[in-house]
Scaffold this motif. Structure first.
Motif, PDB file in Angstrom:
ATOM      1  N   SER A  96      15.950 -27.974   8.272  1.00  0.00           N
ATOM      2  CA  SER A  96      15.440 -26.702   7.669  1.00  0.00           C
ATOM      3  C   SER A  96      15.934 -25.647   8.040  1.00  0.00           C
ATOM      4  CB  SER A  96      14.013 -26.748   7.312  1.00  0.00           C
ATOM      5  OG  SER A  96      13.493 -25.524   6.744  1.00  0.00           O
ATOM      6  N   LYS A 149      26.089 -23.700  12.731  1.00  0.00           N
ATOM      7  CA  LYS A 149      25.041 -24.500  12.233  1.00  0.00           C
ATOM      8  C   LYS A 149      25.464 -25.946  11.955  1.00  0.00           C
ATOM      9  CE  LYS A 149      21.712 -21.078  10.964  1.00  0.00           C
ATOM     10  NZ  LYS A 149      20.891 -20.547   9.711  1.00  0.00           N
ATOM     11  N   ASN A 150      26.545 -25.933  11.358  1.00  0.00           N
ATOM     12  CA  ASN A 150      27.308 -27.431  10.877  1.00  0.00           C
ATOM     13  C   ASN A 150      27.372 -28.174  12.139  1.00  0.00           C
ATOM     14  OD1 ASN A 150      28.462 -28.953   8.958  1.00  0.00           O
ATOM     15  ND2 ASN A 150      30.341 -28.874  10.041  1.00  0.00           N
ATOM     16  N   ASP A 184      24.693 -25.018   4.448  1.00  0.00           N
ATOM     17  CA  ASP A 184      25.010 -24.297   3.131  1.00  0.00           C
ATOM     18  C   ASP A 184      24.203 -23.036   2.719  1.00  0.00           C
ATOM     19  OD1 ASP A 184      26.581 -26.538   2.778  1.00  0.00           O
ATOM     20  OD2 ASP A 184      25.023 -27.742   1.526  1.00  0.00           O
ATOM     21  N   ARG A 185      22.973 -22.952   3.490  1.00  0.00           N
ATOM     22  CA  ARG A 185      22.231 -21.662   3.400  1.00  0.00           C
ATOM     23  C   ARG A 185      22.615 -20.445   4.095  1.00  0.00           C
ATOM     24  NH1 ARG A 185      16.510 -24.903   4.178  1.00  0.00           N
ATOM     25  NH2 ARG A 185      17.038 -26.348   2.331  1.00  0.00           N
ATOM     26  N   GLU A 186      23.673 -20.793   4.880  1.00  0.00           N
ATOM     27  CA  GLU A 186      24.235 -19.566   5.618  1.00  0.00           C
ATOM     28  C   GLU A 186      25.394 -18.739   5.224  1.00  0.00           C
ATOM     29  OE1 GLU A 186      24.459 -16.919   8.145  1.00  0.00           O
ATOM     30  OE2 GLU A 186      22.837 -18.262   8.647  1.00  0.00           O
ATOM     31  N   PRO A 187      25.081 -17.772   4.834  1.00  0.00           N
ATOM     32  CA  PRO A 187      26.335 -16.864   4.231  1.00  0.00           C
ATOM     33  C   PRO A 187      27.265 -16.442   5.162  1.00  0.00           C
ATOM     34  CG  PRO A 187      24.374 -15.465   4.474  1.00  0.00           C
ATOM     35  CD  PRO A 187      24.056 -16.662   5.013  1.00  0.00           C
ATOM     36  N   HIS A 194      20.382 -25.811   8.237  1.00  0.00           N
ATOM     37  CA  HIS A 194      21.370 -26.194   6.956  1.00  0.00           C
ATOM     38  C   HIS A 194      22.290 -25.340   6.744  1.00  0.00           C
ATOM     39  CE1 HIS A 194      22.266 -27.913   3.290  1.00  0.00           C
ATOM     40  NE2 HIS A 194      21.255 -28.852   3.155  1.00  0.00           N
ATOM     41  N   ARG A 240      27.818 -20.390   9.940  1.00  0.00           N
ATOM     42  CA  ARG A 240      27.827 -21.419   9.276  1.00  0.00           C
ATOM     43  C   ARG A 240      28.283 -22.791  10.056  1.00  0.00           C
ATOM     44  NH1 ARG A 240      28.987 -19.565   4.793  1.00  0.00           N
ATOM     45  NH2 ARG A 240      31.275 -20.261   4.839  1.00  0.00           N
TER      46      ARG A 240
END
Length: 374
Positions: free
Chosen positions: A223, A239-240, A228-231, A226, A236
């Motif tokens: 949660s 996080k990936n 995809d939720r990071e602009p 994720h 991103r």
């Protein structure tokens, strides 16, 4: 910013990323002590695992460049010595006793060499001096080995099984054991008692709880991370990378790495670890014990593969720390052995020198027999 990690993606050199229960005011409970002990043991095994992985490339290079060429040369010289002994056996100038010594040396050397390489010319030389052919001796050894393995395992080995290949034999025996286990599970069983059913239900419930403990941590991490939720593109990407480590840890049931990841992204802190509920701590300990066992099994497999690849005696104590030292010592010993073998071959070129050499060899064998007797 991402924190420093080792080659497995585990955080290193960061005190804030240590998973340990620390309480100065109160005495640690038995479960808390167990938790800390397991964490410490797992970290030690991680280091051991990494050391074996790092050693392989270094060891392989040194073995290939230094030891392997000497082993090949040593084999070639020994083969030349056998053929030279075969030649001088027919030459004049040797007594009956000396010729008997030559025959004994030929059989001894050739038998050992044929265990290393399948050489038709060597087999011919061996059969020339032995009253039993090498093929017959090999067949007798394999029959004895087959009988011993069947007695020890209780499994009848297939006649077509290659007994010269330990890997094939090991795989065959494991397959047969797996088949037997499956047949036993499928065979009609006695009706279980109420006590047995209750025990199984308890075990199943415990397994579900343990799985749930891992899933809870995974969901929290997923949660928060994720991608995809990071602009922001850079964030991103970070996080990936973290999410990949989370997925890997979850798939392998790696509780410690999941907890470390929670610390790394500051989802939990030292205070939360210090105040783990006893029931949760007990479940964590069960997962960590399994994780520790898996790590030890992996290290055992790596060590076994390492010994097999480089033909290292199982009786020798081997660690990533002493492996290179042993290899260096073996290289020095091999260099000395090659010098002596080259001299042996040189001595056999002259009949007079060969007679002296035979006398020295007999003295050496007598000394070995004396020490073996002691």
């Amino acid at each position: 910013m991402p924190k420093n990690t080792d080659l497995f993606g585990y955080p290193v050199d960061d005190k804030s990323s240590e998973i340990v229960i620390q309480k100065t005011a109160v005495k640690l409970s038995k479960e808390e002590i167990t938790f800390n002990t397991l964490i410490k043991q797992i970290k030690t095994q991680r280091e051991q695992f990494a050391a074996w992985e790092n050693l392989h490339g270094i060891f392989q290079k040194k073995y290939s460049l230094e030891l392997d060429p000497m082993l090949k040369e040593m084999l070639e010289i020994k083969i030349k010595i056998v053929h030279r002994l075969d030649q001088i056996h027919a030459e004049k100038g040797f007594s009956k006793i000396e010729r008997s010594q030559i025959v004994a040396l030929i059989l001894d050397l050739t038998s050992a060499l044929l265990d290393e390489c399948d050489d038709a010319e060597l087999r011919t030389v061996f059969d020339k001096y032995s009253h039993i052919s090498h093929d017959e001796i090999t067949a007798e050894k394999l029959t004895h080995l087959k009988t011993m393995l069947e007695m020890e395992t209780g499994i009848e080995l297939d006649d077509d099984l290659d007994l010269n290949s330990p890997e094939s034999v090991f795989q065959y025996i494991n397959e047969q054991l797996d088949t037997q286990a499956e047949e036993e599970q499928q065979s009609p069983q006695r009706k279980k008692t109420a006590k047995q059913r209750a025990k199984e239900q308890k075990q199943q419930a415990e397994e579900q709880h343990l799985s749930q403990s891992l899933r809870e941590i995974y969901r929290k991490l997923a949660s928060a991370l994720h991608p995809d939720r990071e602009p922001d593109a850079q964030e991103r990407e970070r996080k990936n990378a973290l999410m990949q480590r989370v997925n890997q840890a979850h798939e392998s049931g790696n509780l410690l790495q999941l907890l470390e990841l929670q610390l790394e992204i500051e989802q939990i802190d030292a205070n939360m670890i210090n105040n783990l509920a006893p029931e949760r701590l007990q479940r964590y300990n069960k997962i960590l014990k399994e994780q520790l066992k898996d790590l030890r099994d992996q290290i055992s497999q790596i060590e076994h593969g390492f010994r097999t690849q480089f033909d290292i005696n199982p009786a020798i104590k081997l660690t990533p720390t002493n492996a290179l030292k042993r290899l260096n010592a073996e290289v020095i010993s091999m260099e000395q052995g090659l010098v002596e073998l080259r001299q042996d071959l040189k001595h056999l070129q002259d009949i007079k020198a060969a007679k002296v050499w035979l006398k020295q060899m007999q003295q050496w064998y007598d000394e070995q027999a004396f020490y073996d007797f002691d």
